[in-house]
Scaffold this motif. Structure first.
Motif, PDB file in Angstrom:
ATOM      1  N   CYS A  88      45.791  43.116  29.618  1.00 26.50           N
ATOM      2  CA  CYS A  88      45.135  44.411  29.422  1.00 26.50           C
ATOM      3  C   CYS A  88      45.493  45.386  30.535  1.00 26.50           C
ATOM      4  O   CYS A  88      45.990  45.002  31.594  1.00 26.50           O
ATOM      5  CB  CYS A  88      43.614  44.220  29.376  1.00 26.50           C
ATOM      6  N   SER A  89      45.189  46.635  30.311  1.00 26.19           N
ATOM      7  CA  SER A  89      45.547  47.673  31.281  1.00 26.19           C
ATOM      8  C   SER A  89      44.494  47.859  32.362  1.00 26.19           C
ATOM      9  O   SER A  89      44.765  48.451  33.395  1.00 26.19           O
ATOM     10  CB  SER A  89      45.755  49.004  30.544  1.00 26.19           C
ATOM     11  N   GLY A  90      43.279  47.383  32.146  1.00 30.07           N
ATOM     12  CA  GLY A  90      42.204  47.606  33.105  1.00 30.07           C
ATOM     13  C   GLY A  90      42.146  46.564  34.203  1.00 30.07           C
ATOM     14  O   GLY A  90      42.745  45.492  34.113  1.00 30.07           O
ATOM     15  N   GLN A  91      41.397  46.867  35.268  1.00 28.61           N
ATOM     16  CA  GLN A  91      41.225  45.958  36.390  1.00 28.61           C
ATOM     17  C   GLN A  91      40.198  44.881  36.043  1.00 28.61           C
ATOM     18  O   GLN A  91      39.185  45.144  35.396  1.00 28.61           O
ATOM     19  CB  GLN A  91      40.755  46.728  37.632  1.00 28.61           C
ATOM     20  N   ALA A  92      40.485  43.661  36.450  1.00 31.96           N
ATOM     21  CA  ALA A  92      39.554  42.552  36.219  1.00 31.96           C
ATOM     22  C   ALA A  92      39.492  41.681  37.451  1.00 31.96           C
ATOM     23  O   ALA A  92      40.462  41.565  38.206  1.00 31.96           O
ATOM     24  CB  ALA A  92      39.984  41.734  35.004  1.00 31.96           C
ATOM     25  N   TYR A  93      38.326  41.070  37.662  1.00 33.67           N
ATOM     26  CA  TYR A  93      38.115  40.131  38.767  1.00 33.67           C
ATOM     27  C   TYR A  93      37.632  38.811  38.174  1.00 33.67           C
ATOM     28  O   TYR A  93      36.802  38.801  37.251  1.00 33.67           O
ATOM     29  CB  TYR A  93      37.070  40.659  39.746  1.00 33.67           C
ATOM     30  N   VAL A  94      38.162  37.709  38.686  1.00 28.72           N
ATOM     31  CA  VAL A  94      37.750  36.384  38.238  1.00 28.72           C
ATOM     32  C   VAL A  94      37.225  35.614  39.445  1.00 28.72           C
ATOM     33  O   VAL A  94      37.935  35.437  40.436  1.00 28.72           O
ATOM     34  CB  VAL A  94      38.914  35.619  37.580  1.00 28.72           C
TER      35      VAL A  94
END
Length: 594
Positions: free
Chosen positions: A359-365
């Motif tokens: 995806c184009s958005g920022q994500a944190y895991v």
């Protein structure tokens, strides 16, 4: 990296099951194996192959191995594959009583020491750590390099430095540099160079280009730019090449992600060093390799190290992104803000990370351990946060990073963690979404003409059975066996089927299940065996967990149908939420998919 847990006896198998469950709660991906006579769906253990050594060889370097048994077994089974601590699998051994756990191989680079400490936290085993730097509390170069994504250029010198530090001396220097030291430079043999793993390689190629040719071209460009293979963070290209066999094989050998972009995404890059009308006619993009590198680096601090260069049947471009050390990746030191926060710890969490990486958005895991971090993998817009967070830390992170959605993909039985996540979301007013595991029920057709009672817990089953008559065959294990003692005349009515291990048998006897009312057997159980036990006990009620087809549920259904007994099915605690597939469909409406 997956952790393979191997046991050889009934007592060891019980520890295998318990350890696997608790390690998965800590974010590990685990598989349990035992000899075929002990394996089965009810024990949740897979059968070991006949050629165990050969099987381990096929997984060497890809998985970690924890043996429950004698250390000699672990040594003999893994010895043929031991080569190099930088590529070897982590190997550990634990005794059957979970008294001690010993990291035998690849303690630092492979993470065996960290795994041993996590095992200790799960089952109470004492970690026996023998690596000198750990024992003496000294700085370890290999640990520092691993935690900070750095490549050691001179292993011999690194060993000398570690030895000197253990002796209390420090005649050496360590520097972090982007490029391998030039052999023409006046080298200082007292200085060790560490290289960041921050190199992005863009590749374009003709259809069916061989892996060997791609490999040779890549090595040529890396050598020209004084870079090493180990520095490669990702290989990138156009989506037309996502199934190109040579490229896929090369990335598998390099053990790096292979990421592709659509032509529309590549055309977002405004400037490139050169353009090809022929390539544009074929792919819709005039420069694949360089555009792909710049697309990866968009939104990051990066630079092109090698503009597009044409080789035999391939083109290559190379870039690098700003290297961040461990402190710079800490939430208190300015990570990129905004996005989705996923609390992982299960296969579902890793699948979500993989999807969000497209995806184009920022994500944190968020994962609990370094091992969990390696299991998640690397994706351009996904930042992995390593370390357990309490509720207050969760709240702080959500505020500082402007999180607009939290997905809880932790283990179904990690109740306390889930409660903390829910409370933190409520406190900072962030939407909370629970990711559910897909239950593997038997088909409705199989339940036709079977008397079935569905309950949500053992407690509910006991309450119902208290008001009934007739014998009861219990196949829910020994853990909650004590609840059945609430049933009036349980000593006469109830028959407990438990694993034939000392702990289970002793617990059952202490609760009053003795003689013919205690069935200590090792599965798997066939349809005929289940039916024979129902007939032998003259049971009118058969209590089981909703284990799905692989858990032998179908065999129990058949036996209940044949005997006329009522099947009392205990399901998982019900939670509201969405499956991975449903969550992904929701986010496709929010993000642009690469």
């Amino acid at each position: 990296m997956k952790l393979i847990i191997i046991s050889f006896t009934r007592q060891g198998n019980e520890k295998n099951r318990i350890l696997r469950e608790k390690m998965e709660e800590q974010g590990y991906s685990c598989e349990g194996y035992a000899p075929a006579r002990f394996a089965g769906a009810e024990e949740e253990l897979s059968p070991l192959p006949e050629d165990i050594r050969g099987w381990i060889g096929t997984l060497w370097g890809e998985c970690g191995f924890l043996f429950i048994g004698a250390a000699g077994i672990a040594v003999r089974m893994t010895a043929p594959w031991v080569k190099d601590k930088f590529t070897d699998s982590p190997v550990l051994v634990m005794d059957e009583k979970a008294g001690y756990v010993i990291p035998l191989l690849s303690g630092h680079v492979g993470g065996a020491v960290e795994i041993a400490r996590d095992v200790s936290a799960c089952v109470g085993a004492v970690p026996v750590v023998t690596t000198a730097t750990d024992v003496q509390g000294k700085f370890a170069i290999d640990v520092f390099a691993k935690k900070n994504d750095l490549v050691i250029t001179d292993r011999v010198l690194a060993k000398k430095i570690s030895a000197a530090l253990l002796e209390g001396e420090n005649p050496y220097q360590i520097e972090i540099a982007q490029h391998v030291p030039d052999s023409s430079d006046e080298e200082d043999s007292q200085c060790l160079t560490l290289l960041p793993k921050n190199v992005i390689v863009g590749i374009g190629c003709r259809k069916n280009c061989k892996k060997e040719k791609l490999e040779a071209g890549l090595d040529e460009i890396l050598s020209k730019n004084r870079l090493r293979r180990e520095q490669i963070r990702a290989v990138v290209s156009i989506d037309l090449k996502k199934d190109e066999l040579g490229l896929v094989a090369l990335c598998r050998e390099l053990r790096v992600p292979f990421l592709t972009y659509t032509k529309e995404e590549l055309l977002e890059v405004e400037e490139v060093s050169s353009r090809s009308e022929f390539v544009a006619q074929v792919t819709g993009v005039d420069n694949v390799c360089e555009r792909a590198v710049k697309r990866y680096m968009s939104g990051k601090q990066g630079m092109i190290l090698q503009e597009k260069v044409c080789l035999d049947e391939m083109t290559v471009a190379v870039g690098c992104i700003k290297h961040e050390n461990e402190e710079q990746r800490n939430p208190e030191n300015g990570m990129k803000t905004g996005g989705v926060l996923v609390f992982a710890g299960t296969t579902e969490g890793r699948r979500l990370a993989e999807f969000l990486g497209t995806c184009s958005g920022q994500a944190y895991v968020s994962v609990a351990t370094e091992y969990g971090k390696t299991c998640v993998g690397e994706y351009p817009n996904v930042q992995v946060i390593c370390g357990r967070m309490n509720r207050v830390q969760m709240e702080t992170f959500m505020r500082e990073h402007q999180i607009f959605m939290v997905i809880d993909a932790t283990h179904p039985y990690a109740v306390e963690v889930t409660r903390n996540i829910r409370e933190a979301c409520e406190c900072v007013n962030v939407p909370y979404l629970r990711c559910l595991r897909q239950e593997k029920d038997v088909e409705n057709e199989e339940l036709k003409d079977v008397k079935v009672l569905h309950v949500e817990s053992v407690e509910e089953a006991v309450q119902y059975l208290e008001g009934t008559e007739g014998n009861i065959l219990i196949a829910t294990g020994s853990k909650e066996l004590g609840l059945y003692t609430q049933i009036k005349n349980y000593r006469e009515r109830c028959y407990a089927r438990v694993l034939s291990v000392r702990e289970s048998v002793e617990k059952a006897i202490s609760l009053g299940f003795e003689g013919s009312h205690l069935i200590a057997m090792q599965g798997p159980f066939s349809e005929e065996m289940n039916l024979a036990l129902l007939k032998q006990t003259r049971a009118e009620w058969f209590v089981t967990k909703e284990s799905g087809k692989t858990g032998g549920f179908g065999e129990k259904v058949w036996a209940a149908k044949q005997s006329g007994a009522t099947l009392v099915v205990i399901g998982r605690p019900k939670e509201e939420g969405m499956t991975v597939e449903e969550i992904c469909r929701q986010f496709q409406k929010i993000y642009t998919i690469r």
